[in-house]
Write an enzyme that holds these catalytic residues in place. Structure first.
Site, PDB file in Angstrom:
ATOM      1  N   LYS B 118      -0.461  -0.664  13.386  1.00 26.07           N
ATOM      2  CA  LYS B 118      -1.509  -0.078  12.537  1.00 26.07           C
ATOM      3  C   LYS B 118      -2.472  -1.124  12.005  1.00 26.07           C
ATOM      4  CE  LYS B 118       0.825   3.976  10.826  1.00 26.07           C
ATOM      5  NZ  LYS B 118       1.431   4.637   9.692  1.00 26.07           N
ATOM      6  N   GLU B 202      -3.267  -0.845   1.140  1.00 23.26           N
ATOM      7  CA  GLU B 202      -4.676  -0.477   1.159  1.00 23.26           C
ATOM      8  C   GLU B 202      -4.951   0.552   0.076  1.00 23.26           C
ATOM      9  OE1 GLU B 202      -5.134   0.840   5.219  1.00 23.26           O
ATOM     10  OE2 GLU B 202      -4.802   2.905   4.642  1.00 23.26           O
ATOM     11  N   ARG B 295      -2.300   9.205  23.143  1.00 23.52           N
ATOM     12  CA  ARG B 295      -1.576  10.233  23.908  1.00 23.52           C
ATOM     13  C   ARG B 295      -2.239  11.573  23.652  1.00 23.52           C
ATOM     14  NH1 ARG B 295       1.803   9.980  18.849  1.00 23.52           N
ATOM     15  NH2 ARG B 295       0.744  11.514  17.751  1.00 23.52           N
TER      16      ARG B 295
END
Lengths: 170, 508
Positions: B118, B202, B295
């Site tokens: 990530k 974050e 995907r």
């Protein structure tokens, strides 16, 4: 008032102890703490359809050939069995419904990750006892009553099933 | 001309069947793989061929790269579709497939390796000018550092596992007092789930909504974005209800994220299907990039319904090296679609996964309804895999119409043998907050107490009626009056004789 007592097992593995009493067209049904008044209104306009009224709302119940009950054509219920329980004189229905006091049972299938209390410790109602991890999330089990931790039945890291006794509080 | 002759689907359940439908429609042969737990599963029956790959645990079957490639070689498959979950985003698998001389339907291992986690995704997003959440682009080492960073960017903040996925290890922290405990918890969860304990911080979005774009690219640098999906209705960061288009954003904002998504795709030369996930704050009207899913998504269906594109077929063609057959200007949004994930979970019991045989099964049909199911009557739902057993997708000319279709379809959908999330969805669809679209990702957790009371009341009401019926002896169905077939005598004179003989009157 002597109520009749039954143990109802649904197909999904839930067991309920239910007390009921009939007075004419109205049945008083007790499920746990809840009490419902069910009024039987008679046959519906279709074969195998019966009409009931609860709290002023009318429900139609329909029986499928395999015994499935369908309510208002939306919800359904599949029962496994209904067992009649004998009620002895002097025994209180409420006690039979609630189960043994002080047993903390696991509400889910998972693994015990952390035990926060020790045997012999005093706990308050609502105090966290242990956490169970299931499906990537931790569930904290809190004490249902105030009392003293009599016995811890599980170890950290142990897998538990739904309904397993975890801790006994007296 | 079909791009391949035989495609192996390295997945199970609903998505395996969905992909096989596309394969069959394109005139190719579909190959299934199965574990011991899935011997009798519908996806195995539905395939043209099926190969056993191991015992029930996913690690030994659906995650076993060697066995799956063996099966593909045995079947002479020339492509492998990974579906979602399992090995779909594993660069090692993509690499092993390519090495075996088989086409991997998805981005190449090289592209996947550009974003390993990530945090790296966030770095690329900043470079490509995709809006991201404030916060440093490196893992946090200690609680002290976490406190300092959180103070700089301002509370509330999110703690996230760098190696994470599926919402594991994500914790929202509202004030400094909660930070230390949350930091340890996130670390522990991250380590047990992914074997890595790197955590980053974050800024959290206010009243967050989850919005994602459908990125489509070919191998030659052409990109389109088939608009967005809103997947705000979640519990524990797992999506439950998804819809397209999003009721929360306007055309300007839509254009902004479409362009940002294309820039991101170009930055890493991405191809086939990808999903850019954003968190959106309707208060500050800001998007924060979360991650890219490499995907086909569980919720690709809603995009298919509003754009008319078959995403799985397109994915197969793009993997085969074909050009994108349309441009962004060709794409239009028509109507509104909502998907409900039918999970074998008990909403009354903290969404505990359920296992068991399907003993009763009635699927909804009719206008505006699509069911992508992985089960049928008699199917065993094993405890080893994802609890998603089916997807109900509804379509309407507007959001209101889609909600109407949804409630009707959920009432018609009856699954017995395992508890499902269907009763919960019925309550959500009757909630004015859902109609208005003002909900946030905390919707389920905030309203769960209310929903649980409602669900319990429903259960008690059903039991009370059943007991009343039992008491009155009504639980047994009346014996059916079977229509007697008309017995046709071969010779009518026989009847005449019998009537004459049985007649008490003597005529002579």
């Amino acid at each position: 008032m002597v109520m009749k007592l039954v143990r109802v097992q649904t197909e999904l593995g839930d067991t309920y102890i239910i007390a009921y009493d009939q007075k004419g067209e109205i049945d008083t049904v007790k499920i746990g703490e809840k009490e419902l008044k069910v009024k039987y209104l008679g046959n519906g306009t279709r074969e195998n359809e019966y009409l009931f009224e609860i709290n002023g709302e009318i429900y139609s119940a329909f029986i499928e050939p395999d015994g499935t009950l369908i309510f208002n054509n939306k919800e359904f219920l599949r029962l496994d069995r209904i067992i009649e329980l004998p009620v002895k004189e002097g025994e209180r229905v409420e006690e039979l419904i609630r189960g043994k006091e002080g047993e903390v049972v696991s509400p889910l299938f998972g693994r015990v990750v952390k035990i926060r209390v020790k045997e012999g410790e005093a706990v308050n109602k609502g105090q966290p006892l242990l956490s169970i991890e299931a499906m990537k999330a931790e569930t904290v089990i809190s004490s249902p009553i105030s009392g003293i931790v009599q016995k811890i039945m599980v170890k950290e890291g142990q897998g538990v099933k739904k309904g397993d006794v975890l801790i006994i509080i007296k | 001309m079909p791009p391949f002759s035989k495609v192996l689907v390295a997945n199970r359940g609903e998505i395996a069947i969905r992909v096989m439908k596309a394969i069959k429609e394109m005139g190719m042969k579909a190959v299934a793989v199965y574990s011991d737990a899935d011997k009798y599963a519908p996806h195995v029956k539905y395939a043209d061929e099926a190969y056993w790959i191991g015992p029930p645990p996913a690690l030994e079957s659906y995650l076993n790269i060697e066995r799956i490639i063996d099966a593909a070689l045995k079947a002479h498959a020339d492509a492998i579709h990974p579906g979602y979950g399992f090995l779909s985003e594993n660069p090692k698998f993509a690499e092993a497939v390519e090495k075996a001389g088989i086409t991997f339907i998805g981005p190449s291992a090289e592209v996947m390796n550009k974003i390993k986690d990530k945090l790296e995704g966030k770095m690329i997003a900043r470079k490509a000018g995709v809006p991201t959440s404030p916060g440093p682009l490196k893992p946090i080492e200690s609680v002290d550092e976490a406190l300092k960073v959180a103070e700089e960017i301002g509370y509330p903040v999110m703690l996230k596992a760098a190696g994470g996925g599926a919402g594991v290890g994500i914790i929202r922290v509202d004030n400094p007092n909660e930070l230390a405990e949350a930091f340890e918890k996130s670390k522990r969860l991250s380590y047990s789930a992914f074997g890595r304990a790197e955590i980053y911080i974050e800024k959290a979005a206010i009243k967050p909504k989850h919005i994602e774009t459908q990125l489509i690219g070919d191998k030659y640098g052409n990109y389109v974005v088939a608009f967005e999906r809103e997947c705000t209705i979640q519990r524990r960061n797992q999506k439950l209800i998804e819809e397209a288009p999003s009721p929360s954003i306007n055309w300007e904002e839509r254009k902004e994220i479409i362009e940002a998504s294309i820039r991101f795709g170009k930055e890493i030369s991405y191809f086939t299907l990808g999903t850019m996930e954003f968190v959106f704050s309707p208060v500050t009207r800001e998007f924060y990039f979360l991650e890219i899913n490499k995907r086909v998504q569980v919720e690709h269906t809603v995009t298919e319904l509003i754009t008319g594109i078959d995403l799985v077929k397109l994915q197969i063609r793009l993997a085969a090296g074909e050009y994108l057959p349309f441009s962004q200007e060709d794409l239009k949004i028509r109507g509104h679609a909502i998907q409900f994930r039918i999970n074998a979970e008990d909403p009354l019991n903290n969404f505990t996964p359920q296992s068991g045989y399907i003993t009763y099964y009635k699927e909804p049909t009719g206008p505006g309804i699509r069911v992508d199911s992985g089960v049928e009557l008699g199917t065993w739902v094993p405890p080893y895999y994802d609890p998603l057993i089916s997807k109900l997708i509804v379509y309407g000319q507007s959001r209101d119409y889609a909600i109407q279709v949804g409630l009707r379809a959920l009432n018609d959908y009856k699954i017995g043998g395992v508890k499902t999330t269907i009763p919960l969805y019925k309550l959500i669809l009757q909630d004015p907050e859902f109609w208005e679209g003002t909900f946030t990702t905390a919707y389920i957790s905030e309203k769960m107490d209310y929903f649980m009371t409602k669900l319990r009341e429903e259960e008690e009401r059903k039991l009370a009626i059943a007991i009343s019926m039992y008491n009155r002896g009504l639980l047994k169905r009346k014996k059916e009056e079977t229509q007697k077939p008309v017995v046709k005598n071969k010779n009518n004179w026989k009847t005449y004789g019998i009537t004459l003989q049985s007649s008490p009157r003597v005529l002579w």
